[in-house]
Scaffold this active site. Structure first.
Site, short mmCIF file in Angstrom:
data_model
loop_
_atom_site.label_atom_id
_atom_site.label_comp_id
_atom_site.label_asym_id
_atom_site.label_seq_id
_atom_site.Cartn_x
_atom_site.Cartn_y
_atom_site.Cartn_z
N ASP A 24 0.37 3.64 8.28
CA ASP A 24 -0.82 4.48 8.38
C ASP A 24 -0.50 5.76 9.18
OD1 ASP A 24 -2.39 2.56 6.99
OD2 ASP A 24 -2.45 1.37 8.82
N HIS A 27 -5.81 -2.40 9.35
CA HIS A 27 -4.97 -1.92 8.25
C HIS A 27 -5.60 -2.28 6.90
CE1 HIS A 27 -1.44 -0.66 6.05
NE2 HIS A 27 -1.32 -1.86 5.51
C1 2OP Z 1 -0.04 -0.35 2.20
O1 2OP Z 1 -0.75 0.14 3.05
C2 2OP Z 1 1.29 -2.30 1.42
O2 2OP Z 1 -0.47 -2.51 3.00
C3 2OP Z 1 0.52 -1.70 2.49
O3 2OP Z 1 0.25 0.27 1.17
#
Ligand code: 2OP
Length: 412
Positions: free
Chosen positions: A242, A269
């Site tokens: 991120d 996330h």
């Molecule tokens: C992403 O943010 C794979 O969670 C991973 O693309």
């Protein structure tokens, strides 16, 4: 990873162990500069005799601001930091294990980790197809010895004596899926693997990549607690991608030198739980309301952008591997005594009312040495609202993970 000038690693300044930090130590890109005659030759040849010196460049903060921050937060560290130098000994002997190493993230991650001069052994584990990956990787003339481990009977040996365990195992998203849609499969995979970690290398740093990280990290914590070996300072949800994406998109939008840009990303996330704090971008940049909205949404949906572009062939693998390798490198530098290592990560936290929260943390030999509270101070109205808005979703994901692990006690 360190062989290109684009390799960046976040570092900042030092704070006493266990403290919450109110001063703002900015993570800053560190360009790995190998002070031998020829960087590439030295790195790819690594004849081990050469002492590799790594200089940190306080490029985005500038030397003055760095010194002020270090002076405020860490008088002791100032002396060494002012030298802006951290010596890497290429004979350092850390062991890293990657669980899920034959997969889309695992393979490029293993390659990038194989390039680290800090590693003596790279253990790669998967349920199948890992011996070939190990044979392939083992031909790279970097110092670490590569060993492949296949199937549950070989899992314990893959973890013996390991300092850092990275877990990208599991299934990726397909178009139309959220990260939470992976829960039913990946939750069990993470539970099983973390049980093995608890039994075989309970003191290791554990990096969880398998999605949904907002739930799998709490599952890992619960498993470790049930096994009686939970150390919250050593359990990390990897959210580095991120930050990597935020830095890239902001640099593109504002036409900045990429290596100078650092955007802290907090929360979790997945979707709206990913909150880039654009107001805290270094170097300071001003954004109008439209830019804030556009960039925030793009960073939050960047994983989906890749899933859709791959049209069913998976999710982000290369950028995820890059980001995860950066987090491994930062962890190894912290283990090796670099007093100046900062990264964002989803960890046990008291920054908010939630038990786990991603924010900038200071890494040290024992894991998280400090959680950087100042990033949540002085937020814009937009960020404050987004922070409040993400909490219910993040809370639900955390609780889902905890409930899953509590319903299925660990095997002893
Ligand atoms: C992403 O943010 C794979 O969670 C991973 O693309």
């Amino acid at each position: 990873m360190a062989a290109t000038s684009a390799a960046t690693f976040s570092i900042g300044s030092t704070i006493s162990p266990g403290t919450k930090v109110s001063q703002l130590p900015q993570s800053k890109p560190l360009s790995m500069r190998f002070n031998s005659q020829n960087t590439l030759a030295t790195f790819s040849g690594l004849k081990a005799a050469t002492f590799v010196k790594c200089e940190s460049e306080s490029s985005f903060l500038g030397k003055e601001s760095s010194a002020v921050l270090r002076g405020a937060a860490a008088p002791k560290a100032q002396k060494s930091s002012q030298r802006s130098q951290y010596n890497l000994n290429p004979q350092a002997s850390y062991k890293v294990a990657i669980l899920g190493a034959a997969g889309g993230i695992g393979q490029p991650l293993a390659l990038l980790v194989k390039m680290s001069p800090l590693i003596s052994a790279l253990h790669i584990y998967d349920i199948a197809n890992v011996k070939g990956v190990a044979a392939d990787l083992s031909h790279c003339n970097t110092p670490s010895q590569v060993l492949g481990f296949t199937g549950s009977s070989e899992l314990p040996n893959s973890l013996k004596g390991v300092d850092v365990v990275v877990i990208p195992a599991g299934v990726p998203r397909k178009p139309g899926m959220t990260r939470d849609d992976l829960f039913s499969i990946n939750a069990n995979i993470v539970k099983t693997l973390v049980e093995a970690v608890a039994d075989n290398c309970p003191d290791a740093f554990i990096h969880i990549i398998s999605n949904p990280v907002n739930s799998t990290l709490p599952i890992a914590a619960e498993v470790l607690k049930q096994k009686g070996v939970y150390d919250p300072k050593k359990l990390f949800g990897v959210t580095t991608l991120d930050v990597v994406r935020a830095n890239t998109f902001v640099a593109q939008k504002k036409n900045l030198k990429l290596i100078d840009v650092d955007v802290p990303v907090v929360g979790g996330h997945a979707g709206i739980t990913i909150l880039p704090l654009l107001s805290k971008t270094r170097p300071p940049v001003s954004f109008n309301d439209e830019e804030v909205q556009e960039l925030t949404v793009r960073i939050q949906n960047a994983g989906t952008e890749v899933v859709e572009a791959k049209e069913g062939a998976g999710s982000a693998t290369l950028s995820m591997a890059y980001a995860a390798a950066r987090f491994v490198e930062s962890s190894l530098r912290a283990l090796d005594g670099d007093a100046d290592v900062y990264e964002c990560s989803f960890v046990q936290s008291d920054l908010t009312e939630l038990p786990f929260f991603a924010s900038r943390v200071k890494l040290g030999r024992k894991g998280v040495e400090a959680i950087i509270s100042s990033d949540l101070q002085g937020l814009t109205e937009y960020e404050q609202k987004a922070l409040e808005a993400l909490k219910p979703e993040l809370k639900a994901s955390i609780e889902k993970g905890i409930a899953f692990a509590q319903k299925q006690p660990v095997t002893t």
